[in-house]
Enzyme design. Structure first.
Site, PDB file in Angstrom:
ATOM      1  CE  LYS A  83     -22.889   5.944 -15.247  1.00  0.00           C
ATOM      2  NZ  LYS A  83     -21.478   6.239 -15.420  1.00  0.00           N
ATOM      3  CB  SER A 123     -23.618  10.825  -5.549  1.00  0.00           C
ATOM      4  OG  SER A 123     -23.695  11.994  -6.301  1.00  0.00           O
ATOM      5  CB  ALA A 124     -21.091  15.563  -4.489  1.00  0.00           C
ATOM      6  CB  THR A 125     -26.295  14.012  -6.222  1.00  0.00           C
ATOM      7  OG1 THR A 125     -27.461  14.621  -6.711  1.00  0.00           O
ATOM      8  CG2 THR A 125     -26.651  12.643  -5.684  1.00  0.00           C
ATOM      9  CE1 TYR A 148     -27.300   7.565  -9.235  1.00  0.00           C
ATOM     10  CE2 TYR A 148     -26.892   9.933  -9.022  1.00  0.00           C
ATOM     11  CZ  TYR A 148     -26.433   8.634  -8.979  1.00  0.00           C
ATOM     12  OH  TYR A 148     -25.116   8.377  -8.677  1.00  0.00           O
ATOM     13  CE  LYS A 152     -25.973   6.073  -6.091  1.00  0.00           C
ATOM     14  NZ  LYS A 152     -25.234   4.842  -5.918  1.00  0.00           N
ATOM     15  CG  ASN A 198     -22.071  12.520 -16.522  1.00  0.00           C
ATOM     16  OD1 ASN A 198     -22.320  11.326 -16.549  1.00  0.00           O
ATOM     17  ND2 ASN A 198     -22.597  13.326 -15.629  1.00  0.00           N
ATOM     18  CG  LEU A 199     -18.283  19.066 -19.362  1.00  0.00           C
ATOM     19  CD1 LEU A 199     -19.103  19.763 -20.444  1.00  0.00           C
ATOM     20  CD2 LEU A 199     -17.778  20.082 -18.337  1.00  0.00           C
ATOM     21  NE  ARG A 230     -21.753  20.261 -11.149  1.00  0.00           N
ATOM     22  CZ  ARG A 230     -22.410  21.415 -11.279  1.00  0.00           C
ATOM     23  NH1 ARG A 230     -21.819  22.560 -10.963  1.00  0.00           N
ATOM     24  NH2 ARG A 230     -23.652  21.426 -11.714  1.00  0.00           N
ATOM     25  NE  ARG A 291     -27.340  19.092 -16.935  1.00  0.00           N
ATOM     26  CZ  ARG A 291     -26.326  18.216 -16.916  1.00  0.00           C
ATOM     27  NH1 ARG A 291     -26.145  17.409 -17.941  1.00  0.00           N
ATOM     28  NH2 ARG A 291     -25.498  18.167 -15.902  1.00  0.00           N
TER      29      ARG A 291
HETATM   30  P1  NAD Z   1     -21.775   2.236 -14.333  1.00  0.00           P
HETATM   31  O1  NAD Z   1     -23.157   2.236 -14.875  1.00  0.00           O
HETATM   32  O2  NAD Z   1     -20.642   2.282 -15.289  1.00  0.00           O
HETATM   33  O3  NAD Z   1     -21.571   0.977 -13.361  1.00  0.00           O
HETATM   34  C1  NAD Z   1     -22.611   0.403 -12.629  1.00  0.00           C
HETATM   35  C2  NAD Z   1     -22.554  -1.104 -12.854  1.00  0.00           C
HETATM   36  O4  NAD Z   1     -23.588  -1.737 -12.110  1.00  0.00           O
HETATM   37  C3  NAD Z   1     -22.772  -1.497 -14.311  1.00  0.00           C
HETATM   38  O5  NAD Z   1     -21.745  -2.387 -14.693  1.00  0.00           O
HETATM   39  C4  NAD Z   1     -24.122  -2.175 -14.331  1.00  0.00           C
HETATM   40  O6  NAD Z   1     -24.194  -3.170 -15.325  1.00  0.00           O
HETATM   41  C5  NAD Z   1     -24.210  -2.733 -12.922  1.00  0.00           C
HETATM   42  N1  NAD Z   1     -25.559  -2.927 -12.387  1.00  0.00           N
HETATM   43  C6  NAD Z   1     -26.599  -2.050 -12.385  1.00  0.00           C
HETATM   44  N2  NAD Z   1     -27.668  -2.564 -11.755  1.00  0.00           N
HETATM   45  C7  NAD Z   1     -27.288  -3.800 -11.311  1.00  0.00           C
HETATM   46  C8  NAD Z   1     -27.937  -4.821 -10.587  1.00  0.00           C
HETATM   47  N3  NAD Z   1     -29.199  -4.686 -10.185  1.00  0.00           N
HETATM   48  N4  NAD Z   1     -27.248  -5.965 -10.310  1.00  0.00           N
HETATM   49  C9  NAD Z   1     -25.964  -6.132 -10.725  1.00  0.00           C
HETATM   50  N5  NAD Z   1     -25.307  -5.187 -11.433  1.00  0.00           N
HETATM   51  C10 NAD Z   1     -25.949  -4.044 -11.713  1.00  0.00           C
HETATM   52  O7  NAD Z   1     -21.670   3.454 -13.294  1.00  0.00           O
HETATM   53  P2  NAD Z   1     -20.411   4.085 -12.566  1.00  0.00           P
HETATM   54  O8  NAD Z   1     -20.187   5.445 -13.098  1.00  0.00           O
HETATM   55  O9  NAD Z   1     -19.290   3.114 -12.577  1.00  0.00           O
HETATM   56  O10 NAD Z   1     -21.015   4.249 -11.103  1.00  0.00           O
HETATM   57  C11 NAD Z   1     -20.781   3.287 -10.097  1.00  0.00           C
HETATM   58  C12 NAD Z   1     -21.518   3.719  -8.848  1.00  0.00           C
HETATM   59  O11 NAD Z   1     -21.068   5.012  -8.446  1.00  0.00           O
HETATM   60  C13 NAD Z   1     -23.036   3.844  -9.035  1.00  0.00           C
HETATM   61  O12 NAD Z   1     -23.672   3.388  -7.859  1.00  0.00           O
HETATM   62  C14 NAD Z   1     -23.235   5.334  -9.201  1.00  0.00           C
HETATM   63  O13 NAD Z   1     -24.504   5.739  -8.789  1.00  0.00           O
HETATM   64  C15 NAD Z   1     -22.155   5.893  -8.293  1.00  0.00           C
HETATM   65  N6  NAD Z   1     -21.740   7.257  -8.653  1.00  0.00           N
HETATM   66  C16 NAD Z   1     -21.313   7.514  -9.922  1.00  0.00           C
HETATM   67  C17 NAD Z   1     -20.942   8.817 -10.275  1.00  0.00           C
HETATM   68  C18 NAD Z   1     -20.492   9.132 -11.677  1.00  0.00           C
HETATM   69  O14 NAD Z   1     -20.469  10.305 -12.038  1.00  0.00           O
HETATM   70  N7  NAD Z   1     -20.092   8.161 -12.477  1.00  0.00           N
HETATM   71  C19 NAD Z   1     -20.987   9.843  -9.325  1.00  0.00           C
HETATM   72  C20 NAD Z   1     -21.424   9.542  -8.036  1.00  0.00           C
HETATM   73  C21 NAD Z   1     -21.784   8.226  -7.709  1.00  0.00           C
HETATM   74  N1  UFG Z   2     -22.517  20.454 -18.732  1.00  0.00           N
HETATM   75  C1  UFG Z   2     -22.591  21.168 -19.899  1.00  0.00           C
HETATM   76  N2  UFG Z   2     -22.908  20.497 -21.035  1.00  0.00           N
HETATM   77  C2  UFG Z   2     -23.142  19.155 -21.067  1.00  0.00           C
HETATM   78  C3  UFG Z   2     -23.055  18.434 -19.864  1.00  0.00           C
HETATM   79  C4  UFG Z   2     -22.750  19.114 -18.712  1.00  0.00           C
HETATM   80  O1  UFG Z   2     -22.390  22.377 -19.897  1.00  0.00           O
HETATM   81  O2  UFG Z   2     -23.430  18.607 -22.153  1.00  0.00           O
HETATM   82  C5  UFG Z   2     -22.153  21.167 -17.490  1.00  0.00           C
HETATM   83  C6  UFG Z   2     -23.205  21.075 -16.392  1.00  0.00           C
HETATM   84  O3  UFG Z   2     -24.141  22.110 -16.541  1.00  0.00           O
HETATM   85  C7  UFG Z   2     -22.340  21.194 -15.139  1.00  0.00           C
HETATM   86  C8  UFG Z   2     -21.026  20.520 -15.539  1.00  0.00           C
HETATM   87  O4  UFG Z   2     -21.008  20.521 -16.953  1.00  0.00           O
HETATM   88  O5  UFG Z   2     -22.067  22.554 -14.868  1.00  0.00           O
HETATM   89  C9  UFG Z   2     -20.923  19.078 -15.054  1.00  0.00           C
HETATM   90  O6  UFG Z   2     -22.062  18.352 -15.476  1.00  0.00           O
HETATM   91  P1  UFG Z   2     -22.124  16.749 -15.417  1.00  0.00           P
HETATM   92  O7  UFG Z   2     -23.416  16.351 -16.020  1.00  0.00           O
HETATM   93  O8  UFG Z   2     -20.879  16.167 -15.980  1.00  0.00           O
HETATM   94  O9  UFG Z   2     -22.088  16.446 -13.848  1.00  0.00           O
HETATM   95  P2  UFG Z   2     -23.082  16.901 -12.687  1.00  0.00           P
HETATM   96  O10 UFG Z   2     -22.280  17.696 -11.714  1.00  0.00           O
HETATM   97  O11 UFG Z   2     -24.316  17.502 -13.209  1.00  0.00           O
HETATM   98  O12 UFG Z   2     -23.478  15.501 -12.035  1.00  0.00           O
HETATM   99  C10 UFG Z   2     -22.522  14.456 -11.806  1.00  0.00           C
HETATM  100  C11 UFG Z   2     -23.220  13.115 -11.959  1.00  0.00           C
HETATM  101  C12 UFG Z   2     -24.251  12.930 -10.876  1.00  0.00           C
HETATM  102  C13 UFG Z   2     -23.582  13.082  -9.545  1.00  0.00           C
HETATM  103  C14 UFG Z   2     -22.877  14.425  -9.461  1.00  0.00           C
HETATM  104  C15 UFG Z   2     -22.113  14.549  -8.167  1.00  0.00           C
HETATM  105  O13 UFG Z   2     -23.865  13.035 -13.219  1.00  0.00           O
HETATM  106  O14 UFG Z   2     -24.773  11.634 -10.951  1.00  0.00           O
HETATM  107  O15 UFG Z   2     -21.947  14.566 -10.540  1.00  0.00           O
HETATM  108  O16 UFG Z   2     -21.295  13.443  -8.006  1.00  0.00           O
HETATM  109  F1  UFG Z   2     -24.536  13.013  -8.582  1.00  0.00           F
END
Ligand code: NAD
Ligand code: UFG
Length: 375
Positions: A83, A123-125, A148, A152, A198-199, A230, A291
């Site tokens: 991710k 993801s909202a991405t 990434y 998705k 992330n923030l 956000r 960024r």
């Molecule tokens: P995370 O990295 O904490 O969890 C992902 C888990 O998947 C980890 O435990 C990792 O070890 C495991 N993993 C990775 N590749 C694997 C594989 N090939 N086989 C088995 N296990 C595997 O991430 P998270 O924040 O818990 O995110 C979970 C899901 O949500 C991800 O698919 C991510 O893309 C999605 N997502 C996360 C965010 C976010 O901001 N955290 C936002 C939108 C979507």
């Molecule tokens: N930000 C800062 N300083 C930092 C980190 C982030 O100012 O050190 C700002 C960013 O510019 C943004 C806000 O904080 O305005 C949030 O940033 P994040 O990196 O926490 O989150 P994003 O919205 O960029 O992205 C996250 C996940 C993506 C996911 C998306 C939508 O990282 O994987 O949310 O779910 F796709």
């Protein structure tokens, strides 16, 4: 039984806890590439129940087949994947292999095993740069600016095609906005490797002194205070959304998209202000250039999830930040200190003394006693 891929990770571990609390049996498949087994031990501790764990990879078809043959799996929550946006730009093949290839292999194994209920972490991405906010599920998907985000969107398209082609499938595409926070116990939370992207994890690591200061990326956006906006959502609310989606999929066929967000946007400076209020500290930060790849503002219209799933986020920004902070204070190095202690225990040669005495000896040497209860 519910198979949870990536269930040891940040969001997965919170979802596993909710599943156990709701009475489901859970099998976690995780290769632990970005997580720790300790998260699941703590989940068991919180739930007062055990789960099944297999260390393995969603890309290994034979392993998946064996799991479907061995356990009575009725549905899958699919969190496993990579991710980190920046890393995906440097290593695109890893991301397509893991996220797209892994999801494909998982779906093939599910179909062959006759399991057709799947909840996918999107993801909202996938909305790219939104034309308007709030964003509802009808909004066009955009062009994600990194591998990434592309991965998705590709998996979403794959799953939609699959559901169109075969009416046995029931699939939820859950588009998360910005998950933050931790379980209120402070026992499980987000444990990013290296410097967080992330923030909120960045803020909490600055506050405990692991990082020097926060860079606020961009103060010249067309938003009220100039910083990015956000839709931050508490990870426990997000986890609960998965259980409701899982239930809904018992009644509906096809692929369905649901936004999981609060519907409220908050700026970077607002987060800093709330954090300072909660912790009664001053957070060192500086205004920095934008960024690359960031958008100005993004928040959800979550009404479809409320209408169709009966889901609504209940926790506000203060709870999200307070819970994230509790997790950080109680686990300044995430799960890693405990990992190190465990490793040092493994290295102690076998001796006639009892396990407990060995354990105490290690604890004295490392000076870490709080981890003892969790070993
Ligand atoms: P995370 O990295 O904490 O969890 C992902 C888990 O998947 C980890 O435990 C990792 O070890 C495991 N993993 C990775 N590749 C694997 C594989 N090939 N086989 C088995 N296990 C595997 O991430 P998270 O924040 O818990 O995110 C979970 C899901 O949500 C991800 O698919 C991510 O893309 C999605 N997502 C996360 C965010 C976010 O901001 N955290 C936002 C939108 C979507
Ligand atoms: N930000 C800062 N300083 C930092 C980190 C982030 O100012 O050190 C700002 C960013 O510019 C943004 C806000 O904080 O305005 C949030 O940033 P994040 O990196 O926490 O989150 P994003 O919205 O960029 O992205 C996250 C996940 C993506 C996911 C998306 C939508 O990282 O994987 O949310 O779910 F796709």
């Amino acid at each position: 039984m519910i198979l949870v891929t990536g269930g040891a990770g940040y969001i997965g571990s919170h979802a596993v806890l909710e599943l156990l609390l709701a009475g489901h049996d859970v099998l976690v498949l995780d290769n632990l590439c970005n997580s720790s087994r300790i998260a699941l031990q703590r989940v068991e501790q919180l739930a007062g129940r055990t789960l099944h764990f297999v260390k393995g990879d969603i890309r290994r078809r034979a392993q998946l087949d064996a799991l479907f043959a061995q356990y009575p799996i009725e549905a899958v929550l699919h969190f496993a994947g990579l991710k980190a946006v920046g890393e995906s730009v440097r290593h695109p093949l890893n991301y397509y292999d893991n996220n797209v290839g892994g999801s494909l292999t998982l779906c093939q194994a599910m179909a062959d095993a006759g399991v057709f209920r799947l909840v996918f972490s999107s993801s909202a991405t996938v909305y790219g740069t939104p034309a308007t906010v709030p964003i509802n599920e009808q909004a066009a998907t955009g062009l994600p600016t990194n591998p990434y985000g592309q991965s998705k969107l590709m998996v979403e398209n794959l799953l939609r095609d699959l559901a169109n082609a075969d009416p046995r499938w029931s699939i939820a595409l859950l588009r998360y906005f910005n998950p933050i926070g931790a379980h209120e116990s402070g026992l499980i939370g987000e444990d990013p490797c290296g410097i967080p992207n992330n923030l909120l994890p960045y803020i909490t690591q600055v506050a405990i002194g692991r990082l020097e200061q926060l860079n606020v990326y961009g103060a010249d956006y067309p938003t009220p205070d100039g910083t990015g906006i956000r839709d931050y959502i508490h990870v426990v609310d997000l986890a609960k959304g998965h259980l409701l989606a899982l239930e809904k999929l018992r009644q509906v066929k096809g692929a369905h998209i649901w936004n999981l967000g609060t519907g409220q946007g908050h700026s970077v400076l607002e987060l800093i202000r709330v954090f300072e209020e909660i912790t009664q500290t001053r957070l060192p930060y500086r205004l920095a250039p934008r960024r690359e790849g960031d958008i100005a503002a993004c928040w959800a219209d979550p009404t479809k999830a409320e209408r169709e799933l009966g889901w609504k986020a209940e926790r506000g920004l203060t709870a999200m930040i307070a819970d994230a902070w509790r997790w950080q204070v109680q686990n300044p190095s995430g799960y890693r200190v405990t990992d190190r202690v465990k490793e040092s225990i493994k290295r102690i040669p076998a001796s006639p003394i009892s396990g407990n005495i060995q354990r105490e000896a290690v604890m004295t040497r490392t000076g870490t006693s709080s981890a003892n209860a969790l070993l």
